[in-house]
Design a protein around this motif. Structure first.
Motif, mmCIF file in Angstrom:
data_model
loop_
_atom_site.group_PDB
_atom_site.id
_atom_site.type_symbol
_atom_site.label_atom_id
_atom_site.label_comp_id
_atom_site.label_asym_id
_atom_site.label_seq_id
_atom_site.Cartn_x
_atom_site.Cartn_y
_atom_site.Cartn_z
ATOM 1 N N CYS B 328 0.814 -1.217 0.000
ATOM 2 C CA CYS B 328 0.000 0.000 0.000
ATOM 3 C C CYS B 328 0.846 1.264 0.000
ATOM 4 C CB CYS B 328 -0.946 0.009 1.191
ATOM 5 S SG CYS B 328 -2.201 -1.252 1.060
ATOM 6 N N MET B 329 2.150 1.128 0.251
ATOM 7 C CA MET B 329 3.010 2.299 0.131
ATOM 8 C C MET B 329 3.060 2.765 -1.313
ATOM 9 S SD MET B 329 6.089 1.264 2.706
ATOM 10 C CE MET B 329 7.135 2.684 2.549
ATOM 11 N N GLY B 369 -1.192 2.117 5.283
ATOM 12 C CA GLY B 369 -0.499 2.388 4.025
ATOM 13 C C GLY B 369 -0.992 3.639 3.323
ATOM 14 N N THR B 372 0.674 6.702 5.023
ATOM 15 C CA THR B 372 2.125 6.759 5.198
ATOM 16 C C THR B 372 2.834 7.001 3.879
ATOM 17 O OG1 THR B 372 2.082 4.355 5.140
ATOM 18 C CG2 THR B 372 2.341 5.371 7.290
ATOM 19 N N PRO B 373 4.002 7.639 3.924
ATOM 20 C CA PRO B 373 4.785 7.912 2.731
ATOM 21 C C PRO B 373 5.319 6.613 2.132
ATOM 22 C CG PRO B 373 5.604 9.091 4.671
ATOM 23 C CD PRO B 373 4.598 8.141 5.149
ATOM 24 N N PHE B 375 3.800 7.076 -1.135
ATOM 25 C CA PHE B 375 2.570 7.355 -1.866
ATOM 26 C C PHE B 375 1.368 7.040 -0.994
ATOM 27 C CE2 PHE B 375 5.767 6.548 -5.052
ATOM 28 C CZ PHE B 375 5.587 7.613 -5.915
ATOM 29 N N GLY B 376 0.529 8.003 -0.771
ATOM 30 C CA GLY B 376 -0.672 7.764 0.008
ATOM 31 C C GLY B 376 -1.728 8.747 -0.419
HETATM 32 NA NA NA Z 1 1.351 4.982 1.402
#
Ligand code: NA
Ligand code: NA
Lengths: 312, 428, 192
Positions: B328-329, B369, B372-373, B375-376
């Motif tokens: 999920c990042m 996810g 959080t960095p 990509f979110g």
């Molecule tokens: Na993320």
């Protein structure tokens, strides 16, 4: 080579079972490898269809109901009360139908697709909050349908209020009563948990969910005879396998539903109860012909002739 | 290929490229590598379209629109005044109210992005005025919005339920315990934060003042009625509730309160469209990138190298948690669920794990996810709406992520946090 | 709410006819954005009213929203590029000395511009594919490719904006985030 095959359901649903068998056969009888991509992993139905047409995927399973945007005639499978309810007759029809094995093959070929097979996935049942025995019971009931004009027409004819809703909102919609019903084959009602949010399953016998497996035509035509034979054999084996797999699938799915939710009511409408639904269906057939013209009528007539042959 | 792509993306991201470019270039590299050239790159555009297609996304611009009208007018302030008359004298009261509002709004709307906007836009300025630091405020809004993943209705749980053949009703109930636990922990942290940073409190309001504040908020209280009553009452879907909120906000602010002009409405619509475009192009680019990852079977390859097959139940849960967290990042949560769940299904069954527990843990990881960095989606939404730099949006995140991860670990060792309510409800 | 007069918002630095075209595009984008958002609300509410009051869903409602969301997204990216609103992670970039930042900004703008032109080209190819397939929207029965026509336009306009940003940074002393916005987040706090 590595070949890729995408379909519209989960790996454990009917399309996934077919694909798994197909993969087994291909890999057993050739050096090729087949990668399977279930629902959503490469996009929705229309996306994987385009990918197959472009040769990114070698194989795709798309139900004719979704193919209607591309091949309007394919919506013929949405005409209610067309297909027989008897499994033997139904299977024989899919094996022998000229409409499927010749006419549709040509229509698909015009769109860069080699139609390998069509097969039934199971009798479509309605799930609702209240019992349904006649069109009057559907009065004012909002039934979720796929975004398809013929399905909308069908449920209008049945007296319901057809409500096109994206699939992701169906479960929540039933739970919060935005819609009060939906239709699908029993295995799908079981695997998508639609029974958790409805109380009645009704078989009106109006349709059997049909699906189709295709190969990219350039890919298929470019293969040697040996490879083409491997594919045809795998298709045939998987076809018979899936017909066999479906013997009792409905009963199994209903049993699983009953086990998870004992108070679930399941009913099969009698011939007498079906009569008014059948009468309403004629206007859907007219709508189909209006939408597809001569070519649609030709397919419909051929289908009826094929059915005549197997039901005698 | 995977290593090249991830490396290229991280570098471009760090150098300060617009966020869509690393995703686009990641997808370019993937397509080039998979199809030996540029021949199939037009399918990137197909996936851009697929990414922004889901009907549930329509709720995002609608809630942005409604929230912006409410914030420019009187509705939002009157609602906050009312809440403050009850909690203003408590240390951290406003922060706790914000966290609770995010959780409730997220729960019913089903959209974390809509929550960031709808709850965040009116409450952020108030929290800043009250003396909270912006990085705390932003992190609180983004992370509290993500609790919505766990509280029904949750699209992530529906997808998990379908893919893993697990009861969706049971999943919904199992999510409530961890969701509330996180809310409680966020609230405790907020109160500690307010104490340490000595955020001033307001004098305790009398019951007369409270009644006055409630009276002022009578009309705006229609919003929660529309959203909660409308959705649970079966009148409309979350998406439609958002649109009805727009209508109600217009009636209130333009006709009843006369707080904003028609020209303001037009400008609000324009800025709503701008924010939507900025966020949705990332959703589209993310979908194109996810497609590459899925097509190349990168998750399958990585996981087969890990060798989950001969692990204990606890080990499997840890691997699942890590896999979803990392997935999920970079990739859209729904796609991660669709790809990874079938891979783990056989292992989950063979070690005898409860699929409802697994689903709850996965949903929690998906929530983490998204906040959080690197990509979110909720980070992007906060950046676009509040016009704050990336680093400021994530600077205050660590305490929240630590709480979330602690809950994740607690869930692994004490499954009853999730399963207690389920067992109670389903008499297991 | 706007801090500057509305006509400033669409003004262009480009000379002559190009400037007129540019500010026309800007106006069109702004109109398209606002109108699409409002239409989306109207369409969705109409569907609720239809279903709740008259028991009839607007069967095309979902498809109309799909068309609008594409319009909004692809009008939005151009407008956002024009006003420096695309989000980025600027932590390392911000720590660099101005002369290096300027070089970075030119490189970033050029590469972004090239990516978007490439996507513009690919979207034309994709539209051609969809058009020749003859696919139609099931409810509205209009060709699917129609609803994508705005996509290449959006990519192209955005690509041009980034190209112009590179040019502007090369011509001017200051560092520009977009053709209209100097770098630094406070500048972008202006309501649009
Ligand atoms: Na993320
Ligand atoms: Na939720």
């Amino acid at each position: 080579d590595t070949w890729r095959y995408a379909f519209e359901e989960a790996l454990t649903d009917v399309q996934g079972m077919y694909a798994t068998k197909f993969k087994e056969e291909i890999e057993k009888n050739s050096d090729h490898e087949l990668e399977l991509f279930p629902y959503g992993t490469l996009g929705e139905s229309a996306d994987i269809m385009e990918q197959a047409q472009a040769g990114i995927l070698q194989f795709v399973d798309q139900s004719p109901g979704f193919t209607g945007a591309l091949i309007p005639e394919a919506q013929v499978f949405f005409v209610p009360y067309l297909l027989p309810n008897d499994p033997e007759q139904l299977n024989e029809f899919f094996r022998t139908s000229k409409a499927i094995n010749e006419d549709f093959k040509e229509l698909y070929a015009q769109h860069g697709l080699e139609l390998l097979t069509m097969f039934p996935e199971g009798a479509v049942a309605m799930t609702t909050q209240e019992p349904v025995t006649s069109p009057a019971d559907l009065d004012g009931v909002k039934v979720r349908v796929m975004t398809n004009p013929l399905l909308v027409e069908t449920y209008k004819a049945f007296g319901a209020t057809p409500t096109p809703l994206p699939w992701g909102e169906v479960y929540g919609g039933l739970q919060t009563n935005i819609i009060q019903g939906q239709e699908n084959p029993a295995f799908f009602i079981e695997s998508t948990k639609m029974y958790e949010v409805t109380d009645y399953i009704t078989y009106a016998g109006h349709s059997n969910f049909t699906t189709a497996v295709m190969a990219n035509k350039d890919f298929y035509d470019g293969l040697g005879e040996a490879d083409q034979k491997v594919i045809q054999d795998a298709t045939d084996v998987a076809f018979e396998y899936i017909l066999d797999y479906q013997q009792g699938l409905d009963e199994d799915s209903i049993a699983k539903i009953k086990e998870a939710k004992p108070e679930m009511n399941v009913s099969v409408l009698t011939e007498e109860q079906r009569a008014p639904f059948k009468a309403a269906a004629t206007q859907v057939e007219a709508k189909f012909i209006e939408m597809t013209g001569d070519s649609g009528k030709a397919i419909l007539d051929q289908l009826k002739a094929d059915l005549e042959a197997v039901t005698q | 290929m995977a290593a090249t792509i991830f490396l290229a993306m991280i570098i471009l991201l760090l150098l300060g490229f617009p966020m869509m470019i690393p995703l686009i270039i990641g997808a370019f590299i993937g397509f080039y590598d998979l199809f030996n050239g540029v021949g199939k790159m037009d399918f990137m555009v197909q996936q851009f379209m697929a990414g922004i297609r889901p009907a549930s996304l329509i709720a995002v611009p609608m809630f942005i629109f409604a929230a912006d009208i409410m914030t420019r007018g009187h509705s939002a302030n009157r609602l906050i005044d009312m809440v403050m008359s009850f909690v203003g004298h408590i240390k951290g009261g406003l922060a706790v109210s914000t966290a609770t509002a995010c959780t409730l709004f997220g729960a019913v709307s089903g959209s974390t992005q809509a929550t960031v906007v709808a709850v965040g836009s009116p409450l952020r300025p108030r929290m800043l005025k009250a003396g909270y630091k912006d990085n705390f405020v932003l992190a609180l809004i983004v992370n509290a919005s993500d609790i919505a993943f766990l509280i029904p209705p949750s699209i992530g749980m529906i997808i998990y339920g379908v893919v893993s053949n697990t009861s969706i009703s049971e999943l919904f109930i199992a999510g409530i315990g961890p969701g509330l636990l996180i809310l409680v922990l966020f609230s405790i942290y907020s109160m500690i934060y307010a104490t340490i940073h000595n955020v001033p409190t307001e004098p305790k309001a009398s019951w007369g003042e409270r009644l006055g504040a409630v009276k002022q908020a009578v009309w705006p209280l229609g919003f929660p009625v529309i959203i909660v009553g409308g959705i649970y009452g079966g009148i409309f879907s979350p998406t439609e509730a958002a649109a009805v909120c727009v209508l109600y906000a217009l009636i209130l602010e333009v006709v009843v309160f006369r707080a904003i002009s028609v020209k303001d409405v037009w400008d609000t619509a324009k800025s709503t469209g701008l924010i939507t475009g900025v966020v949705f192009i990332l959703v589209g680019a993310g979908a194109a990138f996810s497609w590459v990852i899925s097509f190349a079977r990168i998750p399958q390859e990585i996981l087969s190298a890990v060798g989950v097959a001969d692990m204990s139940a606890i080990g499997v849960l840890f691997v699942i948690s890590i896999a979803f967290f990392v997935g999920c990042m970079f990739v859209d949560p729904i796609v991660v669920i669709l790809i990874l769940v079938p891979i783990f299904a056989p292992v989950v069954e063979s070690v005898g794990l409860d699929p409802v527990l697994v689903g709850t843990i996965i949903t929690l990881q998906v929530a983490i996810g998204s906040a959080t960095p690197p990509f979110g989606c909720d980070i992007f939404t906060a950046m676009a709406v509040f016009k704050r730099p990336y680093i400021e949006v994530i600077r205050g995140t660590p305490p929240f992520v630590i709480i979330l991860l602690a809950v994740a670990v607690a869930l692994i060792f004490f499954p009853d946090i999730a399963l207690f309510l389920r067992d109670l409800a389903f008499e297991k | 709410m706007a801090d500057k007069p509305a006509d400033n918002e669409h003004s262009s630095d480009l000379p002559g006819i190009l400037g007129i075209i540019d500010s026309c595009i800007s106006r069109l984008e702004a109109w398209g954005l606002a109108l699409s958002v409002i239409l989306m609300a109207v369409n969705t509410i109409a569907n609720v009213i239809g279903r709740f009051a008259f028991g009839e869903s607007l069967f095309f409602s979902e498809e109309v929203n799909r068309i609008l969301i594409i319009l909004i997204t692809f009008a939005g990216i151009g407008y956002a590029a024009r006003h420096g609103r695309h989000i980025r992670m600027s932590a390392i970039y911000d720590a660099l000395p101005p002369s290096v930042r300027k070089v970075f900004m030119v490189v970033i703008a050029i590469i972004s511009s090239l990516c978007l032109f490439a996507l513009c080209y690919f979207s034309v190819l994709y539209i051609d594919k969809v058009a020749s397939s003859g696919r139609v929207l099931p409810s509205l029965q209009i060709p699917v490719y129609w609803i994508y026509l705005w996509v290449p336009v959006g990519f192209f306009v955005t690509g041009v904006q980034y190209a112009l940003t590179a040019v502007k940074n090369l011509m001017q002393k200051d560092i520009y985030l977009s053709t209209k916005v100097l770098e630094g987040y406070d500048d972008t706090e202006v309501e649009l």
